[in-house]
Design a protein around this motif. Structure first.
Motif, mmCIF file in Angstrom:
data_model
loop_
_atom_site.group_PDB
_atom_site.id
_atom_site.type_symbol
_atom_site.label_atom_id
_atom_site.label_comp_id
_atom_site.label_asym_id
_atom_site.label_seq_id
_atom_site.Cartn_x
_atom_site.Cartn_y
_atom_site.Cartn_z
ATOM 1 N N ASP A 263 -42.009 -24.687 65.577
ATOM 2 C CA ASP A 263 -41.907 -23.780 64.444
ATOM 3 C C ASP A 263 -40.944 -24.385 63.420
ATOM 4 N N VAL A 264 -41.332 -24.358 62.149
ATOM 5 C CA VAL A 264 -40.525 -24.964 61.101
ATOM 6 C C VAL A 264 -39.127 -24.358 61.065
ATOM 7 N N ASP A 265 -39.044 -23.041 61.189
ATOM 8 C CA ASP A 265 -37.744 -22.380 61.120
ATOM 9 C C ASP A 265 -36.852 -22.778 62.291
ATOM 10 N N ASP A 266 -37.440 -22.952 63.473
ATOM 11 C CA ASP A 266 -36.657 -23.356 64.635
ATOM 12 C C ASP A 266 -36.102 -24.764 64.466
ATOM 13 N N LEU A 267 -36.951 -25.685 64.002
ATOM 14 C CA LEU A 267 -36.493 -27.067 63.809
ATOM 15 C C LEU A 267 -35.471 -27.138 62.680
ATOM 16 N N ARG A 268 -35.686 -26.376 61.629
ATOM 17 C CA ARG A 268 -34.728 -26.351 60.529
ATOM 18 C C ARG A 268 -33.362 -25.870 61.018
ATOM 19 N N ALA A 269 -33.361 -24.834 61.864
ATOM 20 C CA ALA A 269 -32.097 -24.321 62.404
ATOM 21 C C ALA A 269 -31.440 -25.350 63.317
ATOM 22 N N GLU A 270 -32.243 -26.067 64.109
ATOM 23 C CA GLU A 270 -31.699 -27.076 65.014
ATOM 24 C C GLU A 270 -31.055 -28.221 64.245
ATOM 25 N N LEU A 271 -31.637 -28.562 63.108
ATOM 26 C CA LEU A 271 -31.099 -29.651 62.300
ATOM 27 C C LEU A 271 -29.923 -29.199 61.442
ATOM 28 N N GLY A 272 -29.722 -27.890 61.329
ATOM 29 C CA GLY A 272 -28.625 -27.380 60.512
ATOM 30 C C GLY A 272 -28.969 -27.301 59.040
ATOM 31 N N ILE A 273 -30.237 -27.018 58.727
ATOM 32 C CA ILE A 273 -30.691 -26.928 57.337
ATOM 33 C C ILE A 273 -31.016 -25.481 57.005
ATOM 34 N N GLU A 274 -30.429 -24.971 55.946
ATOM 35 C CA GLU A 274 -30.732 -23.630 55.485
ATOM 36 C C GLU A 274 -31.974 -23.651 54.596
ATOM 37 N N ARG A 275 -32.708 -22.552 54.593
ATOM 38 C CA ARG A 275 -33.850 -22.447 53.681
ATOM 39 C C ARG A 275 -33.329 -22.435 52.241
ATOM 40 N N PRO A 276 -33.929 -23.211 51.342
ATOM 41 C CA PRO A 276 -33.445 -23.239 49.953
ATOM 42 C C PRO A 276 -33.730 -21.929 49.233
ATOM 43 N N PRO A 277 -32.989 -21.652 48.171
ATOM 44 C CA PRO A 277 -33.224 -20.421 47.408
ATOM 45 C C PRO A 277 -34.643 -20.377 46.859
ATOM 46 N N ASP A 278 -35.257 -19.209 46.927
ATOM 47 C CA ASP A 278 -36.609 -19.016 46.405
ATOM 48 C C ASP A 278 -36.495 -18.367 45.030
ATOM 49 N N LEU A 279 -36.762 -19.166 44.000
ATOM 50 C CA LEU A 279 -36.615 -18.674 42.635
ATOM 51 C C LEU A 279 -37.953 -18.338 41.995
ATOM 52 N N ARG A 280 -38.989 -18.206 42.808
ATOM 53 C CA ARG A 280 -40.299 -17.928 42.222
ATOM 54 C C ARG A 280 -40.329 -16.599 41.488
ATOM 55 N N GLU A 281 -39.678 -15.574 42.055
ATOM 56 C CA GLU A 281 -39.677 -14.270 41.404
ATOM 57 C C GLU A 281 -38.911 -14.314 40.086
ATOM 58 N N SER A 282 -37.763 -15.010 40.084
ATOM 59 C CA SER A 282 -36.996 -15.092 38.846
ATOM 60 C C SER A 282 -37.740 -15.902 37.792
ATOM 61 N N ARG A 283 -38.444 -16.967 38.232
ATOM 62 C CA ARG A 283 -39.249 -17.758 37.291
ATOM 63 C C ARG A 283 -40.376 -16.918 36.723
ATOM 64 N N LYS A 284 -41.001 -16.083 37.563
ATOM 65 C CA LYS A 284 -42.074 -15.210 37.119
ATOM 66 C C LYS A 284 -41.547 -14.193 36.118
ATOM 67 N N ALA A 285 -40.366 -13.635 36.394
ATOM 68 C CA ALA A 285 -39.776 -12.649 35.486
ATOM 69 C C ALA A 285 -39.467 -13.281 34.129
ATOM 70 N N LEU A 286 -38.953 -14.531 34.137
ATOM 71 C CA LEU A 286 -38.654 -15.206 32.880
ATOM 72 C C LEU A 286 -39.917 -15.480 32.078
ATOM 73 N N ARG A 287 -41.007 -15.853 32.763
ATOM 74 C CA ARG A 287 -42.264 -16.091 32.060
ATOM 75 C C ARG A 287 -42.800 -14.809 31.442
ATOM 76 N N GLU A 288 -42.713 -13.704 32.199
ATOM 77 C CA GLU A 288 -43.190 -12.429 31.677
ATOM 78 C C GLU A 288 -42.341 -11.962 30.498
ATOM 79 N N GLN A 289 -41.027 -12.215 30.583
ATOM 80 C CA GLN A 289 -40.149 -11.845 29.484
ATOM 81 C C GLN A 289 -40.476 -12.649 28.227
ATOM 82 N N ALA A 290 -40.701 -13.954 28.397
ATOM 83 C CA ALA A 290 -41.051 -14.796 27.254
ATOM 84 C C ALA A 290 -42.384 -14.365 26.646
ATOM 85 N N LYS A 291 -43.340 -14.002 27.513
ATOM 86 C CA LYS A 291 -44.640 -13.543 27.035
ATOM 87 C C LYS A 291 -44.509 -12.249 26.250
ATOM 88 N N ALA A 292 -43.685 -11.328 26.761
ATOM 89 C CA ALA A 292 -43.492 -10.049 26.082
ATOM 90 C C ALA A 292 -42.834 -10.254 24.717
#
Length: 306
Positions: A263-292
């Motif tokens: 499992d990706v999450d298990d191996l990531r935890a074993e290696l000591g790697i945190e999941r990177p920040p997910d900015l997709r929602e903030s990017r989507k909000a910025l696009r919608e704001q620019a469109k508006a």
């Protein structure tokens, strides 16, 4: 079971110094020594320096030659791998790794039981050793499935990685080849987004973890980003990449062929790697704001004309 042999420090140092001496020994272009392995091209110091500087400059100002491109027609702006032009990044990586940095990575492998086994068995990651049909049949969140999804999304195969040519020591050449062929697994395990700053963040992560100069030089591509992208990189992705690259285990010692079902999450935890920040929602909000805002300006412009 692998039995480790301890080499006295003085002897180990003398062996390493001798190897470094051989790697930088001067010779004339008219009396070039024979290749030490298939595809090897011995370089003079002048040739190595020229290739290093030239490949760095051209890759910075012409990203297509650097192996990745970005299309403004895609939203969000997406990076894709340009398999025809990965030559300069490969050249930059090899010419800047010697005579010191590639030896540090080799030492990291020699200090690990798994790393020593990789050096002994010399596995290669190719389309013949990595069946995409089998990878697609693995569980959704498995390492192999994530790796296959990345390859399919980018339209590449394990065969797109160039062969090492400019590293003199044969085992160090394999270390560089292994690092290069595992790059797509780094995408799969980190979970970084397929966007410009995500690719640069992976290079920053690789530098912090491997200390190879090429990933650090690749981070200079941040100067070509738009202001909003640079802001996301400096404030979000770079802190993540630096912190996780330094504290995680040496990813060069992961025997990926034996981790495909994990499992990706298990191996990531074993290696000591945190999941990177997910900015997709903030990017989507910025696009919608620019469109508006754009629609608001268009409506106000139409009313003023009326």
């Amino acid at each position: 079971m692998l039995t480790s042999v301890t080499v006295p420090l003085s002897r180990s140092a003398s062996i390493r110094n001798a190897a470094i001496g051989r790697s930088i020994r001067l010779f004339s272009v008219l009396a070039r020594p024979p290749p030490k392995y298939h595809g090897h091209i011995p370089l003079t110091r002048t040739e190595r320096a020229t290739l290093a500087v030239g490949s760095a400059v051209i890759s910075l100002f012409n990203p297509r030659r650097g192996g990745w491109c970005c299309s403004p027609l895609l939203k969000p702006e997406i990076c894709y791998v340009n398999t025809s032009y990965t030559d300069l990044i490969a050249t930059l990586g090899e010419t800047t790794a010697v005579p010191y940095f590639i030896y540090r990575l080799q030492d990291a492998m020699l200090a690990s039981p798994t790393g020593r086994r990789i050096l002994r068995e010399r596995p290669r990651i190719t389309s013949q050793t990595m069946s995409t049909r089998r990878l697609r049949s693995l569980p959704v969140n498995s390492v192999g499935r994530a790796y296959a999804s990345w390859l399919e999304r980018e339209g590449v195969s394990p065969d797109t990685r160039s062969e090492v040519r400019y590293i003199d020591d044969e085992e160090c050449a394999y270390v560089m080849q292994r690092y290069r062929e595992c790059h797509d697994f780094y995408h799969a395990i980190t979970g970084l987004p397929v966007i410009v700053e995500g690719e640069i963040a992976l290079k920053a992560f690789e530098f912090a973890n491997t200390l190879l100069p090429m990933p650090a030089l690749s981070v200079l591509a941040v100067t070509r980003l738009k202001p909003v992208e640079r802001s996301r990189f400096w404030h979000t992705y770079l802190p993540w990449a630096w912190t996780n690259g330094l504290r995680s285990k040496e990813i060069i010692n992961v025997y990926w062929e034996e981790q495909l079902d994990r499992d990706v999450d298990d191996l990531r935890a074993e290696l000591g790697i945190e999941r990177p920040p997910d900015l997709r929602e903030s990017r989507k909000a910025l696009r919608e704001q620019a469109k508006a805002e754009k629609e608001k300006k268009e409506r106000s412009g139409g009313q003023s004309q009326a």
